[in-house]
Design a protein around this motif. Structure first.
Motif, PDB file in Angstrom:
ATOM      1  N   GLY A 261      -0.069 -19.883  -1.524  1.00 15.65           N
ATOM      2  CA  GLY A 261       1.170 -20.571  -1.845  1.00 15.65           C
ATOM      3  C   GLY A 261       2.223 -19.667  -2.444  1.00 15.65           C
ATOM      4  O   GLY A 261       3.418 -19.815  -2.173  1.00 15.65           O
ATOM      5  N   ASP A 262       1.768 -18.713  -3.263  1.00 20.53           N
ATOM      6  CA  ASP A 262       2.744 -17.793  -3.858  1.00 20.53           C
ATOM      7  C   ASP A 262       2.696 -16.409  -3.229  1.00 20.53           C
ATOM      8  O   ASP A 262       3.286 -15.467  -3.750  1.00 20.53           O
ATOM      9  N   ALA A 263       1.999 -16.295  -2.090  1.00 24.19           N
ATOM     10  CA  ALA A 263       1.926 -15.021  -1.341  1.00 24.19           C
ATOM     11  C   ALA A 263       1.561 -13.865  -2.255  1.00 24.19           C
ATOM     12  O   ALA A 263       2.193 -12.804  -2.241  1.00 24.19           O
ATOM     13  N   SER A 264       0.522 -14.055  -3.029  1.00 22.24           N
ATOM     14  CA  SER A 264       0.098 -13.025  -3.981  1.00 22.24           C
ATOM     15  C   SER A 264      -0.182 -11.701  -3.276  1.00 22.24           C
ATOM     16  O   SER A 264      -0.868 -11.663  -2.254  1.00 22.24           O
ATOM     17  N   PRO A 265       0.313 -10.580  -3.834  1.00 17.72           N
ATOM     18  CA  PRO A 265       0.029  -9.268  -3.259  1.00 17.72           C
ATOM     19  C   PRO A 265      -1.237  -8.636  -3.832  1.00 17.72           C
ATOM     20  O   PRO A 265      -1.580  -7.500  -3.489  1.00 17.72           O
ATOM     21  N   ALA A 295      -2.183 -10.008   6.831  1.00 18.34           N
ATOM     22  CA  ALA A 295      -2.273  -8.630   7.323  1.00 18.34           C
ATOM     23  C   ALA A 295      -1.140  -7.779   6.762  1.00 18.34           C
ATOM     24  O   ALA A 295      -1.353  -6.632   6.342  1.00 18.34           O
ATOM     25  N   ALA A 296       0.068  -8.321   6.729  1.00 21.13           N
ATOM     26  CA  ALA A 296       1.195  -7.557   6.193  1.00 21.13           C
ATOM     27  C   ALA A 296       0.990  -7.239   4.712  1.00 21.13           C
ATOM     28  O   ALA A 296       1.323  -6.146   4.247  1.00 21.13           O
ATOM     29  N   ALA A 297       0.407  -8.191   3.970  1.00 14.47           N
ATOM     30  CA  ALA A 297       0.152  -7.958   2.551  1.00 14.47           C
ATOM     31  C   ALA A 297      -0.913  -6.894   2.334  1.00 14.47           C
ATOM     32  O   ALA A 297      -0.880  -6.161   1.333  1.00 14.47           O
ATOM     33  N   TRP A 298      -1.857  -6.778   3.272  1.00 19.32           N
ATOM     34  CA  TRP A 298      -2.916  -5.775   3.137  1.00 19.32           C
ATOM     35  C   TRP A 298      -2.399  -4.348   3.332  1.00 19.32           C
ATOM     36  O   TRP A 298      -3.052  -3.389   2.921  1.00 19.32           O
ATOM     37  N   ASP A 299      -1.242  -4.179   3.950  1.00 16.99           N
ATOM     38  CA  ASP A 299      -0.755  -2.831   4.257  1.00 16.99           C
ATOM     39  C   ASP A 299      -0.641  -1.952   3.013  1.00 16.99           C
ATOM     40  O   ASP A 299      -0.783  -0.724   3.106  1.00 16.99           O
ATOM     41  N   ALA A 300      -0.403  -2.547   1.866  1.00 17.24           N
ATOM     42  CA  ALA A 300      -0.232  -1.765   0.635  1.00 17.24           C
ATOM     43  C   ALA A 300      -1.563  -1.312   0.040  1.00 17.24           C
ATOM     44  O   ALA A 300      -1.571  -0.480  -0.876  1.00 17.24           O
ATOM     45  N   HIS A 301      -2.673  -1.832   0.539  1.00 15.69           N
ATOM     46  CA  HIS A 301      -3.955  -1.582  -0.113  1.00 15.69           C
ATOM     47  C   HIS A 301      -5.011  -0.927   0.785  1.00 15.69           C
ATOM     48  O   HIS A 301      -5.851  -0.170   0.286  1.00 15.69           O
ATOM     49  N   ALA A 302      -5.002  -1.230   2.064  1.00 18.71           N
ATOM     50  CA  ALA A 302      -6.097  -0.810   2.951  1.00 18.71           C
ATOM     51  C   ALA A 302      -5.890   0.625   3.401  1.00 18.71           C
ATOM     52  O   ALA A 302      -5.439   0.894   4.516  1.00 18.71           O
ATOM     53  N   ASP A 303      -6.248   1.566   2.530  1.00 17.62           N
ATOM     54  CA  ASP A 303      -5.996   2.975   2.835  1.00 17.62           C
ATOM     55  C   ASP A 303      -7.207   3.685   3.440  1.00 17.62           C
ATOM     56  O   ASP A 303      -7.138   4.867   3.757  1.00 17.62           O
ATOM     57  N   GLY A 304      -8.325   2.991   3.581  1.00 16.91           N
ATOM     58  CA  GLY A 304      -9.520   3.631   4.135  1.00 16.91           C
ATOM     59  C   GLY A 304     -10.164   4.634   3.201  1.00 16.91           C
ATOM     60  O   GLY A 304     -11.013   5.417   3.628  1.00 16.91           O
ATOM     61  N   LYS A 305      -9.810   4.579   1.918  1.00 17.12           N
ATOM     62  CA  LYS A 305     -10.324   5.563   0.960  1.00 17.12           C
ATOM     63  C   LYS A 305     -10.821   4.931  -0.343  1.00 17.12           C
ATOM     64  O   LYS A 305     -11.899   5.254  -0.802  1.00 17.12           O
ATOM     65  N   LEU A 306     -10.015   4.058  -0.932  1.00 24.86           N
ATOM     66  CA  LEU A 306     -10.276   3.651  -2.304  1.00 24.86           C
ATOM     67  C   LEU A 306     -11.476   2.729  -2.448  1.00 24.86           C
ATOM     68  O   LEU A 306     -12.349   2.963  -3.282  1.00 24.86           O
TER      69      LEU A 306
END
Length: 446
Positions: A261-265, A295-306
């Motif tokens: 509902g609040d598009a949490s990042p 999917a767009a919200a995941w772009d900031a987090h899914a770096d394949g490393k952390l």
């Protein structure tokens, strides 16, 4: 020298700073309010207050987000110049390991830290969360079991320990004690969201769906406030109960109004969003453009490393949003990492790869390939990340792959396995009935 509420000395603190620190730690304990802002207030009141910096570093380091991890590293670099006591230096050593991607080494350092400083509530909670993120059920329980005898019931924060212990008991299958401990914790501190969620896990794992809905409904004012950092995950638990009952309309309504509902990042909230949409997909529901937003919200987090657990959930959203190139990017990062880089790189190669490949094969309709990946991965998936309830999505997907791939014997066997653990679960009963009837995959409108 000033002390915190558990009588631990706070070097560099003023009276005002100590009060802000206690408020920040309390907010962290119950996942309510803004502990970062409170820690900042403590630092503003006493810039050389090492434990306030350490608390803030943990808040960022445990977020499992790349930008937050970078912030935590900067805080630790500054705090190394301030750490003057054994307790402070011990925290810094654990944070160094954590931020280098070596979660187990960090957690083990906090094992020894907790034994040396059993009243250090920050150390206990940070260690408990590290145990959770690396899926070490035994230490989720035993870290608290080692500390509790050193505490008295009248010590501030005692209820928080009971809530953490309840979750550890649940993850080790001691459901009766877990439920009793969790209920006692929320009776002592009704605002303790972690204790509430420990009981929600018990009811989920036992298939007590109606009890679960009643637990969520009667206590909703305590866990659903706007200042509650953990509210999305508790809404997710409520959605799972409705999903088990086949009440898809309620699930979608909760997803739209409460979970997104609040598009949490926040990465933790995105994990819940991906996992719920994937379960709806497994049940044959078209969730439409909801995949695109997540999917767009995941772009900031899914770096394949952390943190590979996050990458796996990002991959679910990327598949749903028809962004297969992002899945390729994550898989490529896993395969190109140095062999002995970090513990998280090992998690990525050994567990992340088969999970992502298994889910990708399922999405593409290659059900036999999916089942091959996931049947092997299900036995190693508890090497990192999340709870038993969260990892159930693996077996759920595997069973559905077997059904859709025509392996009704395998599907019936897994349905029997699931029913042995949750004999009253409608989802598991549906699996068994479909396997015996060799029904085709369901297709339903959202």
């Amino acid at each position: 020298m000033h002390s915190d509420r558990q009588n631990n000395p706070l070097t560099g603190a003023s009276s005002e700073a100590a009060e802000h620190f206690d408020a920040a730690l309390r907010a962290f304990n119950i996942y309510r309010g803004d502990p970062v802002a409170m820690a900042d207030s403590a630092i503003a009141a006493a810039p050389d207050f090492a434990m306030a910096h350490i608390l803030k570093a943990y808040l960022f380091a445990l977020a499992t987000e790349p930008e937050a991890a970078a912030e935590a590293r900067a805080i630790v670099a500054t705090t190394k110049l301030l750490a003057a006591t054994d307790r402070e230096r011990s925290h810094i050593a654990a944070l160094d390991c954590l931020l280098a991607g070596n979660w187990t080494e960090a957690a083990l350092r906090l094992d020894h830290h907790n034994m040396a400083f059993p009243h250090d509530l920050l150390g206990l909670q940070a260690g408990h969360l590290m145990d959770f993120y690396r899926a070490n059920a035994r230490n989720l329980r035993d870290r608290l079991a080692r500390a509790l005898p050193k505490w008295s019931e009248d010590m501030p924060g005692y209820a928080a320990l009971l809530g953490m212990y309840a979750f550890g008991l649940e993850e080790t299958g001691d459901y009766a004690r877990a439920e009793a401990m969790g209920r006692e914790a929320v009776a002592r501190d009704p605002l303790d969201c972690w204790a509430h969620h420990a009981v929600a896990h018990v009811l989920e794992m036992q298939g007590r769906t109606e009890d679960g809905l009643a637990w969520m409904d009667t206590r909703e004012p305590h866990w659903s406030g706007d200042d509650n950092f953990f509210k999305v995950h508790n809404w997710w638990h409520k959605a799972l109960y409705h999903l088990d009952l086949g009440q898809s309309g309620e699930v979608i309504a909760l997803y739209d109004a409460r979970i997104r509902g609040d598009a949490s990042p926040v990465a933790l909230d995105l994990v819940d969003a991906s996992a719920l949409l994937w379960r709806m997909h497994l049940e044959g529901h078209d969730v439409g453009p909801r995949w695109d937003e997540v999917a767009a919200a995941w772009d900031a987090h899914a770096d394949g490393k952390l943190y590979p657990f996050n990458d796996w959930h990002a991959a679910m959203a990327y598949l749903g949003a028809d962004r297969s190139g992002e899945v390729d990017r994550i898989v490529g990062a896993y395969r190109s990492a140095e062999p002995d880089w970090t513990e998280t790189a090992g998690w990525a190669r050994e567990t992340g790869l088969p999970l992502i490949e298994g889910f990708r094969a399922f999405w593409q309709g290659r059900y036999a390939d999916s089942a091959e990946h996931l049947h092997a991965a299900r036995f190693i998936a508890n090497s990192y990340g999340g709870s038993h309830a969260q990892r159930d999505i693996i077996d759920w997907t595997l069973t559905e792959a077997l059904l859709r791939g025509g392996n009704t014997g395998g599907a019936e066997a897994l349905a029997g396995e699931r029913l042995a653990l949750k004999p009253h679960s409608p989802v598991n009963r549906r699996f068994l009935n479909r396997a015996r009837a060799a029904e085709p995959a369901p297709t339903r409108a959202a």
